[in-house]
Design a protein around this motif. Structure first.
Motif, PDB file in Angstrom:
ATOM      1  N   ILE A 139      43.600  39.039  33.728  1.00  0.00           N
ATOM      2  CA  ILE A 139      44.850  38.412  33.259  1.00  0.00           C
ATOM      3  C   ILE A 139      44.588  36.986  32.801  1.00  0.00           C
ATOM      4  O   ILE A 139      45.249  36.501  31.890  1.00  0.00           O
ATOM      5  N   GLU A 140      43.608  36.352  33.406  1.00  0.00           N
ATOM      6  CA  GLU A 140      43.305  34.962  33.033  1.00  0.00           C
ATOM      7  C   GLU A 140      42.762  34.919  31.603  1.00  0.00           C
ATOM      8  O   GLU A 140      43.119  34.045  30.815  1.00  0.00           O
ATOM      9  N   GLU A 141      41.939  35.901  31.265  1.00  0.00           N
ATOM     10  CA  GLU A 141      41.354  35.979  29.912  1.00  0.00           C
ATOM     11  C   GLU A 141      42.431  36.388  28.902  1.00  0.00           C
ATOM     12  O   GLU A 141      42.535  35.809  27.817  1.00  0.00           O
ATOM     13  N   ALA A 142      43.254  37.370  29.283  1.00  0.00           N
ATOM     14  CA  ALA A 142      44.325  37.817  28.384  1.00  0.00           C
ATOM     15  C   ALA A 142      45.292  36.671  28.091  1.00  0.00           C
ATOM     16  O   ALA A 142      45.783  36.516  26.966  1.00  0.00           O
ATOM     17  N   ALA A 143      45.538  35.856  29.092  1.00  0.00           N
ATOM     18  CA  ALA A 143      46.488  34.750  28.924  1.00  0.00           C
ATOM     19  C   ALA A 143      46.034  33.786  27.835  1.00  0.00           C
ATOM     20  O   ALA A 143      46.848  33.128  27.195  1.00  0.00           O
ATOM     21  N   LYS A 144      44.725  33.729  27.612  1.00  0.00           N
ATOM     22  CA  LYS A 144      44.195  32.815  26.588  1.00  0.00           C
ATOM     23  C   LYS A 144      44.602  33.244  25.188  1.00  0.00           C
ATOM     24  O   LYS A 144      44.618  32.437  24.266  1.00  0.00           O
ATOM     25  N   CYS A 145      44.869  34.537  24.985  1.00  0.00           N
ATOM     26  CA  CYS A 145      45.314  35.014  23.666  1.00  0.00           C
ATOM     27  C   CYS A 145      46.769  34.612  23.409  1.00  0.00           C
ATOM     28  O   CYS A 145      47.242  34.689  22.282  1.00  0.00           O
ATOM     29  N   TYR A 146      47.486  34.246  24.452  1.00  0.00           N
ATOM     30  CA  TYR A 146      48.911  33.934  24.312  1.00  0.00           C
ATOM     31  C   TYR A 146      49.153  32.567  24.950  1.00  0.00           C
ATOM     32  O   TYR A 146      48.253  31.737  24.962  1.00  0.00           O
ATOM     33  N   HIS A 147      50.343  32.354  25.481  1.00  0.00           N
ATOM     34  CA  HIS A 147      50.615  31.033  26.065  1.00  0.00           C
ATOM     35  C   HIS A 147      50.815  31.105  27.572  1.00  0.00           C
ATOM     36  O   HIS A 147      51.068  30.095  28.220  1.00  0.00           O
ATOM     37  N   THR A 148      50.703  32.300  28.152  1.00  0.00           N
ATOM     38  CA  THR A 148      51.035  32.510  29.568  1.00  0.00           C
ATOM     39  C   THR A 148      50.212  31.626  30.511  1.00  0.00           C
ATOM     40  O   THR A 148      49.004  31.463  30.317  1.00  0.00           O
ATOM     41  N   ARG A 149      50.878  31.081  31.510  1.00  0.00           N
ATOM     42  CA  ARG A 149      50.160  30.347  32.566  1.00  0.00           C
ATOM     43  C   ARG A 149      49.945  31.306  33.730  1.00  0.00           C
ATOM     44  O   ARG A 149      50.884  31.967  34.182  1.00  0.00           O
ATOM     45  N   ILE A 150      48.731  31.373  34.214  1.00  0.00           N
ATOM     46  CA  ILE A 150      48.439  32.192  35.393  1.00  0.00           C
ATOM     47  C   ILE A 150      48.423  31.263  36.598  1.00  0.00           C
ATOM     48  O   ILE A 150      47.640  30.313  36.645  1.00  0.00           O
ATOM     49  N   LEU A 151      49.292  31.554  37.560  1.00  0.00           N
ATOM     50  CA  LEU A 151      49.395  30.698  38.741  1.00  0.00           C
ATOM     51  C   LEU A 151      49.016  31.486  39.989  1.00  0.00           C
ATOM     52  O   LEU A 151      49.702  32.438  40.358  1.00  0.00           O
ATOM     53  N   THR A 152      47.925  31.099  40.609  1.00  0.00           N
ATOM     54  CA  THR A 152      47.579  31.702  41.898  1.00  0.00           C
ATOM     55  C   THR A 152      48.284  30.883  42.983  1.00  0.00           C
ATOM     56  O   THR A 152      48.566  29.697  42.789  1.00  0.00           O
ATOM     57  N   THR A 153      48.577  31.518  44.101  1.00  0.00           N
ATOM     58  CA  THR A 153      49.402  30.839  45.109  1.00  0.00           C
ATOM     59  C   THR A 153      48.883  30.975  46.532  1.00  0.00           C
ATOM     60  O   THR A 153      49.356  30.315  47.439  1.00  0.00           O
ATOM     61  N   ASN A 154      47.927  31.884  46.739  1.00  0.00           N
ATOM     62  CA  ASN A 154      47.515  32.207  48.094  1.00  0.00           C
ATOM     63  C   ASN A 154      46.136  31.612  48.374  1.00  0.00           C
ATOM     64  O   ASN A 154      45.247  31.728  47.534  1.00  0.00           O
ATOM     65  N   PRO A 155      45.961  30.997  49.543  1.00  0.00           N
ATOM     66  CA  PRO A 155      44.649  30.387  49.817  1.00  0.00           C
ATOM     67  C   PRO A 155      43.516  31.403  49.813  1.00  0.00           C
ATOM     68  O   PRO A 155      42.353  31.053  49.626  1.00  0.00           O
ATOM     69  N   ARG A 156      43.845  32.676  49.981  1.00  0.00           N
ATOM     70  CA  ARG A 156      42.811  33.719  50.003  1.00  0.00           C
ATOM     71  C   ARG A 156      42.420  34.169  48.601  1.00  0.00           C
ATOM     72  O   ARG A 156      41.448  34.900  48.444  1.00  0.00           O
ATOM     73  N   ALA A 157      43.238  33.871  47.608  1.00  0.00           N
ATOM     74  CA  ALA A 157      43.029  34.511  46.305  1.00  0.00           C
ATOM     75  C   ALA A 157      43.131  33.512  45.162  1.00  0.00           C
ATOM     76  O   ALA A 157      44.214  33.215  44.667  1.00  0.00           O
ATOM     77  N   HIS A 158      41.975  32.977  44.785  1.00  0.00           N
ATOM     78  CA  HIS A 158      41.893  32.081  43.629  1.00  0.00           C
ATOM     79  C   HIS A 158      41.321  32.854  42.450  1.00  0.00           C
ATOM     80  O   HIS A 158      40.581  33.806  42.642  1.00  0.00           O
ATOM     81  N   ILE A 159      41.662  32.440  41.248  1.00  0.00           N
ATOM     82  CA  ILE A 159      41.041  33.027  40.062  1.00  0.00           C
ATOM     83  C   ILE A 159      40.491  31.875  39.223  1.00  0.00           C
ATOM     84  O   ILE A 159      41.228  30.951  38.885  1.00  0.00           O
ATOM     85  N   ARG A 160      39.219  31.952  38.934  1.00  0.00           N
ATOM     86  CA  ARG A 160      38.575  30.892  38.159  1.00  0.00           C
ATOM     87  C   ARG A 160      39.297  30.722  36.817  1.00  0.00           C
ATOM     88  O   ARG A 160      39.502  31.696  36.100  1.00  0.00           O
ATOM     89  N   GLY A 161      39.683  29.525  36.517  1.00  0.00           N
ATOM     90  CA  GLY A 161      40.354  29.281  35.242  1.00  0.00           C
ATOM     91  C   GLY A 161      41.865  29.299  35.339  1.00  0.00           C
ATOM     92  O   GLY A 161      42.561  28.852  34.436  1.00  0.00           O
TER      93      GLY A 161
END
Ligand code: NFS
Ligand code: SF4
Length: 653
Positions: free
Chosen positions: A347-369
């Motif tokens: 989803i982080e890569e797909a978001a780059k094609c559009y304007h979507t912001r990817i927001l992670t929220t949990n200390p257990r689950a980060h996504i690079r970028g």
């Protein structure tokens, strides 16, 4: 186009797959074509748990292996194909159980903070369920305040994780005969964390090297999920957010709105979505959205989080697992807010094609970028407001390539155990009696749980739809959770009108009388624990045997993909349910192990695994099992009657 149609049966999905291609955005459906599964790993014949490997021990293809070959099919350490396959299998159970257990733990932490008055914005919503749980756990009620009772409950349940000896407390909810079976087989879980840790230890290089013994601990670990972590998660969520009751909603990508700020909350733990639902409708927020040119704020869910907030608030669902990138592809998604589990890094890569912001929220689950806004019980309101503002700020950044499929379907959800009890029996005599009676008299042939994921290796949603249609046509009442439920909701089978259209005469008659769809949405995947509770209630109501394995019932996950699905399947099997999985099967490299899962497990647990990728065939296997159970109960004759006279109709009412 013919190729595209193989990817999904869902029109909204096909439309967005096409748009993604046009926009040059790479998605899961593309990657599934270029990334072929490794055949050795797929059959469970690859071991990489020590650095003398990875060792590959594939089964010879297209012919029977000779005894000599079987003897030699070993890794460097001598581990047999059976051991390797079993280790892989039970490690999936450990991971799945860990995921559900940790989800339950987070709920308990929130629950405790709420009871202590330390979680702003949260409260105990379902007092009845709180008191019921207190009684189940032997927590004193008396004149005490809800918060005091809640604090005691949270301590008792937290102990379920730490406990080293004895048995998990919720095992007592099962039929007595089931508890005896667990004790006889030595699989009554002692403590939730302990079973997962022991499973990891036993599968370390050179420890447990007997597949039967590995599978025994696998069963014990899975029971710590179904009758442990998941059940704790469901109960606490119901107390905090309300036990679900029937609610109308809408599903599919068409719930996104062109002129509003669209926020999707994706993942599994409901507290984030609950808080976003509140703050996104605050007057100041709406005003702020207006100042950026939006007509409102539209919050929708994806995957199990969506099920949680649909069940309790009727919040719309944007889609199931394989649609997560496609929501971004609409070009109309301001923010995708995620927590844990089933979130594709893509989803982080797909978001780059559009304007979507990817927001992670949990200390257990980060996504690079991705951007990270930490959300916990102590800062929930503040963090939720920050997230909504970030989404609003992003509204003016749309790139003009907006296309939202004009496709959404109505559904009714909210069929918790409590709801079924109430709908069947009525407010003053809530019970499963009418359900049992209708099974005994043959109008309902049996009950099937059809649950689980989507899988990019098979046509999106197709197996779910074909299987469920076959079941209800044959008068089998279907209970659903997870992404499976969303597939049927999108296809329009979760409305009461679906009964006359798709169900057999007997099932349709009952559904029409009670006013329910033939396919009942029971919630998220942790809510598979509700199916265990419902099955137990059926046993306790009487007339259908004295154990879950006596019920004319079966389970299935026709498009499974996650480790959680294997954990769920195993706790169903270990609870006495015949459980059929589709797509692929992770132990085909070891016929001996597969034989044990598909046959011998039944002598131990009364339930067993089956694998059948053809969903209609799989449904027929489930029906055959249901019929065999009916015969064993001596209620097979009642189904021979097909016509209803007026007296029978009146009796139904
Ligand atoms: Ni269940 Fe929910 Fe869906 Fe599968 Fe994932 S969202 S917990 S694991 S993919 S059904
Ligand atoms: Fe190979 Fe044995 Fe090491 Fe596994 S544990 S990788 S089979 S040597």
């Amino acid at each position: 186009m013919a190729e595209a149609a193989k990817k999904s049966i869902d029109q909204a999905t096909l439309e967005m797959i096409e748009k993604a291609a046009k926009d040059g955005c790479n998605i899961v459906f593309d990657r599934a074509e270029t990334m072929k599964p490794c055949p050795i790993g797929a059959e469970g014949s690859c071991c990489r748990i020590c650095s003398m490997g990875p060792c590959r021990v594939p089964l010879p293809k297209g012919r029977e292996e000779t005894p000599e070959e079987k003897r030699k099919r070993r890794g460097v350490c001598g581990a047999t194909a059976e051991t390797i396959s079993a280790r892989n299998f039970v490690r999936m159970i450990a991971a799945g159980t860990a995921a559900h257990a940790d989800h339950g733990r987070t709920m308990l932490e929130l629950f405790k903070a709420t009871a202590e008055g330390k979680a702003e914005g949260f409260a105990i919503k379902d007092e009845q369920k709180l008191l019921q749980l207190a009684m189940d756990l032997g927590v004193k009620i008396g004149e005490r305040a809800n918060n005091e009772i809640a604090l005691d409950i949270s301590n008792v349940l937290m102990e379920q994780y730490r406990q080293q000896e004895g048995e998990l407390i919720f095992l007592k909810r099962a039929p007595l005969k089931r508890q005896e079976i667990w004790r006889r087989e030595g699989v009554a879980p002692r403590g939730i964390d302990r079973e997962v840790v022991e499973m990891m230890h036993r599968t370390h290089m050179g420890v447990d090297q007997d597949y039967e013994s590995l599978l025994q601990q696998g069963a014990r670990t899975s029971l710590a999920d179904g009758w442990g972590g998941s059940m704790i998660g469901t109960d606490i969520q119901d107390i905090l957010f309300g036990a679900p009751a029937p609610v109308a909603g809408q599903i599919n990508l068409g719930v996104l709105k062109a002129d509003q700020v669209n926020i999707i909350v994706h993942g599994h733990e409901p507290q984030l979505a609950e808080m976003l639902a509140v703050v996104s409708q605050e007057p100041e927020m709406l005003k702020y959205a207006e100042s950026k040119g939006a007509k409102g704020i539209n919050l929708a869910g994806m995957c199990c989080t969506a099920n949680e907030v649909l069940m309790r608030h009727g919040l719309p669902i944007a889609g199931n697992f394989l649609q997560q990138e496609l929501a971004i592809v609409t070009g109309a998604l301001e923010a995708m807010v995620v927590d844990v589990q089933c979130i594709m890094q893509a989803i982080e890569e797909a978001a780059k094609c559009y304007h979507t912001r990817i927001l992670t929220t949990n200390p257990r689950a980060h996504i690079r970028g991705a951007e990270h806004v930490e959300f916990d019980e102590h800062n929930a309101v503040e963090a939720a407001r920050k997230i909504v503002r970030m989404a609003i700020d992003n509204f003016p950044n749309r790139k003009g390539n907006v296309q939202i499929p004009d496709i959404k379907t109505d559904l009714v959800a909210g069929f918790s155990h409590e709801t079924i009890n109430y709908l069947m029996g009525g407010m003053f005599r809530a019970s499963y009696r009418p359900l049992n009676d209708n099974i005994i008299n043959g109008r309902i042939r049996g009950v099937a749980g059809v649950v689980g994921c989507n899988n990019a290796r098979t046509t999106h949603d197709e197996a779910h739809l074909l299987m469920v249609k076959e079941l209800i046509k044959n008068d089998v009442l279907v209970l659903q959770t997870g992404c499976a439920a969303m597939a049927l909701a999108k296809a329009g089978l979760m409305v009461p009108e679906a009964a006359s259209k798709y169900a057999g005469a007997g099932l349709a008659e009952v559904c029409e009388t009670v006013g329910i769809p033939p396919v009942l949405h029971m919630g998220a995947c942790v809510d598979n624990s509700r199916i265990l509770v419902a099955a137990t209630a059926m046993v306790k109501e009487g007339g259908l045997g004295d154990d879950i394995s006596d019920l004319p019932a079966a389970g299935a996950a026709p498009e499974w993909m996650s480790e959680k699905a294997i954990a769920i399947g195993q706790y169903f099997v270990a609870s006495g349910v015949y459980t059929v999985f589709g797509t692929t099967w992770p132990t085909t490299g070891s016929p001996e192990l597969s034989e044990f899962l598909f046959k011998d497990m039944e002598t131990k647990y009364g339930g067993k695994w089956a694998f059948e990728p053809d969903p209609v065939k799989a449904a027929q296997m489930m029906i055959a099992h249901i019929d065999a159970k009916r015969k064993a109960l001596g209620i097979d004759k009642s189904r021979e009657r097909v016509l209803y006279d007026m007296a029978m109709r009146r009796e139904l009412g």
